[in-house]
Design a protein around this motif. Sequence first.
Motif, PDB file in Angstrom:
ATOM      1  N   ARG A 247       0.830  -1.213   0.000  1.00  0.00           N
ATOM      2  CA  ARG A 247       0.000   0.000   0.000  1.00  0.00           C
ATOM      3  C   ARG A 247       0.862   1.260   0.000  1.00  0.00           C
ATOM      4  O   ARG A 247       0.486   2.283  -0.563  1.00  0.00           O
ATOM      5  N   GLN A 248       2.019   1.173   0.631  1.00  0.00           N
ATOM      6  CA  GLN A 248       2.940   2.310   0.584  1.00  0.00           C
ATOM      7  C   GLN A 248       3.383   2.571  -0.854  1.00  0.00           C
ATOM      8  O   GLN A 248       3.473   3.722  -1.291  1.00  0.00           O
ATOM      9  N   GLY A 249       3.655   1.501  -1.598  1.00  0.00           N
ATOM     10  CA  GLY A 249       4.019   1.654  -3.000  1.00  0.00           C
ATOM     11  C   GLY A 249       2.868   2.191  -3.837  1.00  0.00           C
ATOM     12  O   GLY A 249       3.065   3.009  -4.739  1.00  0.00           O
ATOM     13  N   LEU A 250       1.645   1.732  -3.537  1.00  0.00           N
ATOM     14  CA  LEU A 250       0.472   2.259  -4.238  1.00  0.00           C
ATOM     15  C   LEU A 250       0.297   3.746  -3.946  1.00  0.00           C
ATOM     16  O   LEU A 250      -0.072   4.526  -4.818  1.00  0.00           O
ATOM     17  N   ALA A 251       0.585   4.143  -2.720  1.00  0.00           N
ATOM     18  CA  ALA A 251       0.465   5.554  -2.341  1.00  0.00           C
ATOM     19  C   ALA A 251       1.498   6.419  -3.045  1.00  0.00           C
ATOM     20  O   ALA A 251       1.292   7.627  -3.223  1.00  0.00           O
TER      21      ALA A 251
ATOM     22  N   ASP B  37       0.085   1.504  -9.908  1.00  0.00           N
ATOM     23  CA  ASP B  37      -1.285   1.244 -10.349  1.00  0.00           C
ATOM     24  C   ASP B  37      -1.916   0.029  -9.673  1.00  0.00           C
ATOM     25  O   ASP B  37      -3.079   0.075  -9.267  1.00  0.00           O
ATOM     26  N   ASP B  38      -1.171  -1.063  -9.566  1.00  0.00           N
ATOM     27  CA  ASP B  38      -1.721  -2.304  -9.024  1.00  0.00           C
ATOM     28  C   ASP B  38      -0.671  -2.986  -8.159  1.00  0.00           C
ATOM     29  O   ASP B  38       0.527  -2.671  -8.237  1.00  0.00           O
ATOM     30  N   ALA B  39      -1.128  -3.943  -7.344  1.00  0.00           N
ATOM     31  CA  ALA B  39      -0.211  -4.663  -6.456  1.00  0.00           C
ATOM     32  C   ALA B  39      -0.665  -6.106  -6.307  1.00  0.00           C
ATOM     33  O   ALA B  39      -1.868  -6.396  -6.242  1.00  0.00           O
ATOM     34  N   ILE B  40       0.315  -7.001  -6.263  1.00  0.00           N
ATOM     35  CA  ILE B  40       0.050  -8.434  -6.104  1.00  0.00           C
ATOM     36  C   ILE B  40       0.944  -8.959  -4.989  1.00  0.00           C
ATOM     37  O   ILE B  40       2.152  -8.699  -4.970  1.00  0.00           O
TER      38      ILE B  40
ATOM     39  N   PRO C 124      -1.185  13.033   0.490  1.00  0.00           N
ATOM     40  CA  PRO C 124      -2.378  12.606   1.250  1.00  0.00           C
ATOM     41  C   PRO C 124      -3.453  12.008   0.342  1.00  0.00           C
ATOM     42  O   PRO C 124      -4.105  11.032   0.716  1.00  0.00           O
ATOM     43  N   ARG C 125      -3.626  12.589  -0.836  1.00  0.00           N
ATOM     44  CA  ARG C 125      -4.636  12.070  -1.765  1.00  0.00           C
ATOM     45  C   ARG C 125      -4.271  10.657  -2.225  1.00  0.00           C
ATOM     46  O   ARG C 125      -5.135   9.771  -2.269  1.00  0.00           O
ATOM     47  N   ASN C 126      -3.005  10.438  -2.565  1.00  0.00           N
ATOM     48  CA  ASN C 126      -2.591   9.107  -3.018  1.00  0.00           C
ATOM     49  C   ASN C 126      -2.662   8.082  -1.894  1.00  0.00           C
ATOM     50  O   ASN C 126      -2.955   6.905  -2.139  1.00  0.00           O
ATOM     51  N   ILE C 127      -2.365   8.508  -0.673  1.00  0.00           N
ATOM     52  CA  ILE C 127      -2.492   7.599   0.475  1.00  0.00           C
ATOM     53  C   ILE C 127      -3.935   7.154   0.619  1.00  0.00           C
ATOM     54  O   ILE C 127      -4.232   5.971   0.821  1.00  0.00           O
ATOM     55  N   GLN C 128      -4.860   8.110   0.510  1.00  0.00           N
ATOM     56  CA  GLN C 128      -6.282   7.781   0.608  1.00  0.00           C
ATOM     57  C   GLN C 128      -6.706   6.842  -0.514  1.00  0.00           C
ATOM     58  O   GLN C 128      -7.411   5.848  -0.286  1.00  0.00           O
ATOM     59  N   GLN C 129      -6.246   7.139  -1.723  1.00  0.00           N
ATOM     60  CA  GLN C 129      -6.636   6.313  -2.862  1.00  0.00           C
ATOM     61  C   GLN C 129      -6.022   4.917  -2.789  1.00  0.00           C
ATOM     62  O   GLN C 129      -6.604   3.959  -3.315  1.00  0.00           O
ATOM     63  N   SER C 130      -4.849   4.800  -2.138  1.00  0.00           N
ATOM     64  CA  SER C 130      -4.200   3.490  -2.060  1.00  0.00           C
ATOM     65  C   SER C 130      -5.041   2.481  -1.289  1.00  0.00           C
ATOM     66  O   SER C 130      -4.962   1.275  -1.541  1.00  0.00           O
ATOM     67  N   TYR C 131      -5.839   2.960  -0.345  1.00  0.00           N
ATOM     68  CA  TYR C 131      -6.688   2.051   0.431  1.00  0.00           C
ATOM     69  C   TYR C 131      -7.985   1.713  -0.285  1.00  0.00           C
ATOM     70  O   TYR C 131      -8.764   0.887   0.193  1.00  0.00           O
ATOM     71  N   GLN C 132      -8.220   2.360  -1.416  1.00  0.00           N
ATOM     72  CA  GLN C 132      -9.383   2.025  -2.223  1.00  0.00           C
ATOM     73  C   GLN C 132      -9.038   1.006  -3.311  1.00  0.00           C
ATOM     74  O   GLN C 132      -9.921   0.509  -4.001  1.00  0.00           O
TER      75      GLN C 132
END
Length: 264
Positions: free
Chosen positions: A73-77, A81-84, A192-200
């Motif tokens: 999730r840190q990388g997504l933030a 784009d995606d994580a596996i 902050p926006r990317n952190i929020q979006q990472s949890y979605q």
Amino acid sequence: MSLKIVVCIKQVPVSNNLKINPITKNLIRSGEPGVMNPYDKNAIEAALRLKDEWGGEVVLLSMGPSDFEMTLRQGLAMGCDDAILLSSRKFGGADTLATGYVLAQAIKELGKVDLVLLGRQSIDADTSQVGPIVSEFLGWPQITFVSELSGHAKKGMTATRLLENMQQKIEFQLPAVVTVRSEMNEPRYPTPRNIQQSYQKNILIWDENNLSVDPNRIGLKGSPTVVRSVWAPEKEAKETTYLKGTPDEAVRELLIQMRASNLL
């Protein structure tokens, strides 16, 4: 030149009070607090800059227990784009060979991948082996210890390797596997926006049933490295000498003792 980039990342422990499995002699990672391997942040930053320039997508790939999701999730933030997450009991106890094999099989499962990026090494094992092993299983060229990376026409790239006593510039064709040095860039901070979006975003969890793997090449079965014993270094109490007198007298005494110990 739109690129599909996979960045292999690893969560490394932050505690010095680590536990070792008494039977396998492997580190018990589950439940231990961890952070993203610092070199992997440079690999993510490199991937994101290539995406900004050429377009495409960046997919994170990691192998470990379920709590590794926080690192993904840190990388997504950061903007991926995606994580596996490759997570299974069958993968447990893998050495670098078995780890590289599973990562390579997962990359094959993703389909048309142009570039695989990894940090030059992990700070817990310091082997620098996983990147070259992944390239071998994929049958792709490997370029290691890269400090500069840029793309050019017709699916080609140019890399600068920073070695101990020299620099080496290499032109290569994609697909390829590249390991990057910390000198390459300064990783961005998540907004902050990317952190929020990472949890979605949904993190895919794959096990051995999602991959075309030989069960004898994963986990402990696929790990030819044998750890015979593990022990902590003994802590020795050091003798402390307190210097007395005025500051000038203390400095003179310090210089005398340093010369006597051949430190000056």
